[in-house]
Design a protein around this motif. Structure first.
Motif, PDB file in Angstrom:
ATOM      1  N   HIS A 310     -45.479 -23.486  56.845  1.00 22.86           N
ATOM      2  CA  HIS A 310     -45.226 -24.737  56.123  1.00 22.86           C
ATOM      3  C   HIS A 310     -44.129 -24.613  55.074  1.00 22.86           C
ATOM      4  CE1 HIS A 310     -48.707 -26.756  57.935  1.00 22.86           C
ATOM      5  NE2 HIS A 310     -49.313 -25.578  57.848  1.00 22.86           N
ATOM      6  N   ASN A 311     -43.579 -23.435  54.955  1.00 24.94           N
ATOM      7  CA  ASN A 311     -42.536 -23.254  53.953  1.00 24.94           C
ATOM      8  C   ASN A 311     -41.375 -24.212  54.204  1.00 24.94           C
ATOM      9  OD1 ASN A 311     -41.079 -22.141  51.834  1.00 24.94           O
ATOM     10  ND2 ASN A 311     -40.117 -20.571  53.138  1.00 24.94           N
ATOM     11  N   ASP A 312     -40.891 -24.762  53.114  1.00 21.68           N
ATOM     12  CA  ASP A 312     -39.738 -25.663  53.143  1.00 21.68           C
ATOM     13  C   ASP A 312     -40.050 -27.031  53.768  1.00 21.68           C
ATOM     14  OD1 ASP A 312     -37.179 -25.695  52.103  1.00 21.68           O
ATOM     15  OD2 ASP A 312     -36.234 -25.432  54.066  1.00 21.68           O
ATOM     16  N   GLN A 313     -41.345 -27.325  53.921  1.00 16.97           N
ATOM     17  CA  GLN A 313     -41.725 -28.619  54.484  1.00 16.97           C
ATOM     18  C   GLN A 313     -42.075 -29.611  53.362  1.00 16.97           C
ATOM     19  OE1 GLN A 313     -41.569 -29.364  57.851  1.00 16.97           O
ATOM     20  NE2 GLN A 313     -40.552 -27.363  57.781  1.00 16.97           N
ATOM     21  N   PRO A 314     -41.687 -30.870  53.550  1.00 19.71           N
ATOM     22  CA  PRO A 314     -42.076 -31.906  52.570  1.00 19.71           C
ATOM     23  C   PRO A 314     -43.548 -32.248  52.705  1.00 19.71           C
ATOM     24  CG  PRO A 314     -40.905 -32.907  54.397  1.00 19.71           C
ATOM     25  CD  PRO A 314     -40.860 -31.428  54.637  1.00 19.71           C
ATOM     26  N   PHE A 315     -44.065 -32.826  51.667  1.00 20.25           N
ATOM     27  CA  PHE A 315     -45.467 -33.240  51.682  1.00 20.25           C
ATOM     28  C   PHE A 315     -45.577 -34.548  52.463  1.00 20.25           C
ATOM     29  CE2 PHE A 315     -49.624 -34.409  49.830  1.00 20.25           C
ATOM     30  CZ  PHE A 315     -50.241 -33.165  49.755  1.00 20.25           C
ATOM     31  N   SER A 316     -46.716 -34.720  53.132  1.00 22.40           N
ATOM     32  CA  SER A 316     -46.951 -35.965  53.881  1.00 22.40           C
ATOM     33  C   SER A 316     -48.355 -36.470  53.591  1.00 22.40           C
ATOM     34  CB  SER A 316     -46.799 -35.730  55.391  1.00 22.40           C
ATOM     35  OG  SER A 316     -45.436 -35.602  55.755  1.00 22.40           O
ATOM     36  N   THR A 317     -48.500 -37.755  53.569  1.00 24.00           N
ATOM     37  CA  THR A 317     -49.817 -38.396  53.458  1.00 24.00           C
ATOM     38  C   THR A 317     -49.911 -39.436  54.558  1.00 24.00           C
ATOM     39  OG1 THR A 317     -48.907 -39.974  51.866  1.00 24.00           O
ATOM     40  CG2 THR A 317     -50.010 -38.028  50.965  1.00 24.00           C
ATOM     41  N   ASP A 321     -45.151 -40.446  56.183  1.00 23.77           N
ATOM     42  CA  ASP A 321     -44.977 -39.454  57.244  1.00 23.77           C
ATOM     43  C   ASP A 321     -43.637 -38.741  57.060  1.00 23.77           C
ATOM     44  OD1 ASP A 321     -44.623 -37.985  59.509  1.00 23.77           O
ATOM     45  OD2 ASP A 321     -44.908 -39.637  60.919  1.00 23.77           O
ATOM     46  N   ASN A 322     -43.703 -37.540  56.486  1.00 26.61           N
ATOM     47  CA  ASN A 322     -42.482 -36.747  56.281  1.00 26.61           C
ATOM     48  C   ASN A 322     -42.469 -35.514  57.186  1.00 26.61           C
ATOM     49  OD1 ASN A 322     -41.563 -38.420  54.098  1.00 26.61           O
ATOM     50  ND2 ASN A 322     -43.079 -37.409  52.784  1.00 26.61           N
ATOM     51  N   ASP A 323     -43.375 -35.478  58.145  1.00 25.62           N
ATOM     52  CA  ASP A 323     -43.458 -34.284  59.001  1.00 25.62           C
ATOM     53  C   ASP A 323     -42.384 -34.306  60.093  1.00 25.62           C
ATOM     54  OD1 ASP A 323     -44.396 -35.793  61.275  1.00 25.62           O
ATOM     55  OD2 ASP A 323     -46.379 -35.857  60.305  1.00 25.62           O
ATOM     56  N   SER A 324     -42.338 -33.207  60.859  1.00 25.21           N
ATOM     57  CA  SER A 324     -41.325 -33.102  61.905  1.00 25.21           C
ATOM     58  C   SER A 324     -41.910 -33.402  63.288  1.00 25.21           C
ATOM     59  CB  SER A 324     -40.691 -31.699  61.894  1.00 25.21           C
ATOM     60  OG  SER A 324     -41.692 -30.707  61.940  1.00 25.21           O
ATOM     61  N   ASN A 325     -43.103 -33.959  63.294  1.00 24.74           N
ATOM     62  CA  ASN A 325     -43.757 -34.323  64.554  1.00 24.74           C
ATOM     63  C   ASN A 325     -43.538 -35.809  64.826  1.00 24.74           C
ATOM     64  OD1 ASN A 325     -46.243 -35.230  66.267  1.00 24.74           O
ATOM     65  ND2 ASN A 325     -46.316 -32.984  66.368  1.00 24.74           N
ATOM     66  N   TRP A 338     -48.301 -30.163  53.644  1.00 26.32           N
ATOM     67  CA  TRP A 338     -46.884 -29.960  53.967  1.00 26.32           C
ATOM     68  C   TRP A 338     -46.756 -29.820  55.500  1.00 26.32           C
ATOM     69  CZ3 TRP A 338     -49.535 -27.254  50.074  1.00 26.32           C
ATOM     70  CH2 TRP A 338     -49.150 -27.565  48.750  1.00 26.32           C
ATOM     71  N   TYR A 339     -47.182 -30.865  56.189  1.00 25.95           N
ATOM     72  CA  TYR A 339     -47.207 -30.821  57.655  1.00 25.95           C
ATOM     73  C   TYR A 339     -45.802 -30.632  58.211  1.00 25.95           C
ATOM     74  CZ  TYR A 339     -51.988 -32.674  57.322  1.00 25.95           C
ATOM     75  OH  TYR A 339     -53.324 -32.844  57.039  1.00 25.95           O
ATOM     76  N   SER A 340     -45.790 -29.878  59.257  1.00 26.17           N
ATOM     77  CA  SER A 340     -44.517 -29.708  59.990  1.00 26.17           C
ATOM     78  C   SER A 340     -44.721 -30.416  61.331  1.00 26.17           C
ATOM     79  CB  SER A 340     -44.209 -28.216  60.188  1.00 26.17           C
ATOM     80  OG  SER A 340     -43.031 -28.052  60.958  1.00 26.17           O
ATOM     81  N   SER A 341     -45.155 -29.607  62.345  1.00 22.08           N
ATOM     82  CA  SER A 341     -45.430 -30.279  63.621  1.00 22.08           C
ATOM     83  C   SER A 341     -46.662 -29.641  64.290  1.00 22.08           C
ATOM     84  CB  SER A 341     -44.214 -30.178  64.559  1.00 22.08           C
ATOM     85  OG  SER A 341     -44.498 -30.807  65.792  1.00 22.08           O
ATOM     86  N   CYS A 342     -47.835 -29.718  63.840  1.00 25.98           N
ATOM     87  CA  CYS A 342     -48.255 -30.340  62.580  1.00 25.98           C
ATOM     88  C   CYS A 342     -48.692 -29.253  61.574  1.00 25.98           C
ATOM     89  CB  CYS A 342     -49.411 -31.279  62.812  1.00 25.98           C
ATOM     90  SG  CYS A 342     -48.890 -32.932  63.389  1.00 25.98           S
TER      91      CYS A 342
END
Ligand SMILES: [Ca+2]
Length: 385
Positions: A310-317, A321-325, A338-342
């Motif tokens: 999750h490093n360097d990932q924005p926070f999402s609620t 939706d700020n994730d990369s998924n 700090w979701y990425s995908s996910c």
């Protein structure tokens, strides 16, 4: 004519009444003072005539004649008194003399008693202000005042580690001060791994809903009595604080203020087993950067590393939706992270109390107990290194 010839009509006293008419009042007193006693009525006529001169003598004569006539008009009054019918006694009653001279002024009378004071009068209007008085003497030194906020802020504890250094050995809620002097209540873990940890996330009994929106994660939520999220703004401020004083600089109160916070994650399952993970550094960026996670190296721990992903990932609620998924990870896994995908960890997920059938939506740490086990206790904490 000699003045003395008229003395048979006018007594020296009567003659004195002529002096003012003759202007004798202006005659220097000393000119007749040498006579007996210096009194005008005893004045020697010859001396007077000498003083008056011929015209004065004539006036004096007329004055005396007038006196004589007046005396004849009214006096003397002759009374015949019979004495047993034989002898007769004639009594010549003389004229009453002119009023004597005013006597000497009497002594002043005794002062009268003081009068009763009168009723007080109505108050008068206030007069104009008087001139400014002289400066008074310097007063005594006052008592010591409360500490000024700035000064107090400079010496107030900034972190749980500082509190521990000052002798606070019990875990609990303490007030620390942010760099802008704002007080903040924080839970300090004073026992784990040497203590001095500031806890910013805690799960323990499922009493608090963590499926919250952006604004709620921003400000923080939960309870000091159990579960809480300290708030993304606060976590950012606490970690940015360390960043501003990067390096071995000295704080105003002389304590070392290292620039980095380390991160520790503590997990407890429902069997009472403890796991943990530690990272060399930890920082959360500001809201402008969506509270991006800036994580250092994994330095060990029985739970393994499930956060580096999750490093360097924005926070999402759920509402941001700020994730990369392509999907909304926060919505799908029901937490803020700090979701990425996910995710490989989701400690703000649903409190599912241990093992669960649903996929990855519990309080999960993949490298620990996987996507189907929701921990009983989760704590995320930071400490200046
Ligand atoms: Ca997405």
């Amino acid at each position: 004519m000699e003045l003395a010839a008229y003395r048979k009509w006018a007594s020296p006293w009567e003659l004195r009444n002529c002096w003012p008419r003759l202007g004798l009042a202006s005659v220097p007193y000393k000119s007749w003072e040498p006579l007996r006693g210096g009194r005008p009525e005893d004045m020697e006529p010859s001396r007077v005539t000498g003083v008056l001169g011929p015209a004065g003598q004539l006036l004096l004569l007329l004055c005396i004649q007038t006196l004589a006539v007046k005396a004849v008009d009214t006096c003397p009054e002759v009374k015949l008194v019979g004495l047993e019918g034989s002898d007769k006694l004639s009594i010549l009653q003389g004229c009453p003399g002119l009023p004597g001279a005013a006597g000497p002024k009497g002594d002043a009378g005794v002062n009268g008693e003081r009068g009763v004071p009168g009723a007080p009068g109505a108050p008068g209007k206030a007069g104009p202000p008087g001139p400014k008085g002289d400066r008074g003497e310097r007063g005594e030194r006052g008592d010591k005042g409360e500490p000024g906020s700035r000064q107090f802020c400079d010496t107030a504890p900034r972190t749980c580690k500082e509190l521990l250094t000052r002798g606070h050995f019990l875990s609990g809620w303490y007030t620390i001060h942010l760099p802008d002097c704002r007080p903040l209540s924080v839970l300090c873990d004073m026992e784990t791994d040497g203590g001095g940890w500031t806890v910013f996330q805690r799960r323990s009994d499922g009493s608090v809903d963590f499926f919250r929106d952006w604004a709620t994660y921003k400000q923080g939520f939960g309870s000091q009595l159990g579960e809480f999220w300290l708030g993304n703004d606060n976590v950012h401020t606490l970690t940015a604080q360390a960043l501003q004083t990067e390096g071995p600089v000295l704080s105003p109160h002389g304590l070392s203020a290292p620039g980095t916070n380390e991160l520790r994650v503590d997990l407890v399952d429902f069997e009472g087993n403890h796991q943990f993970a530690k990272y060399a550094s930890f920082r959360v960026a500001g809201e402008a950067e969506k509270y991006k996670l800036v994580l250092g190296a994994f330095v060990g721990g029985s739970a393994g590393d499930s956060l580096t992903y999750h490093n360097d990932q924005p926070f999402s609620t759920k509402d941001q939706d700020n994730d990369s998924n392509s999907e909304n990870c926060a919505e799908r896994y029901q937490g803020g992270w700090w979701y990425s995908s996910c995710h490989s960890s989701s400690l703000n997920g649903l409190y599912l109390r241990g093992s669960h059938e649903t996929y990855a939506n519990g309080v999960n740490w993949k490298s620990g107990k996987g996507y189907n086990y929701s921990y009983k206790v989760s704590e995320m904490k930071m400490r200046p290194v």
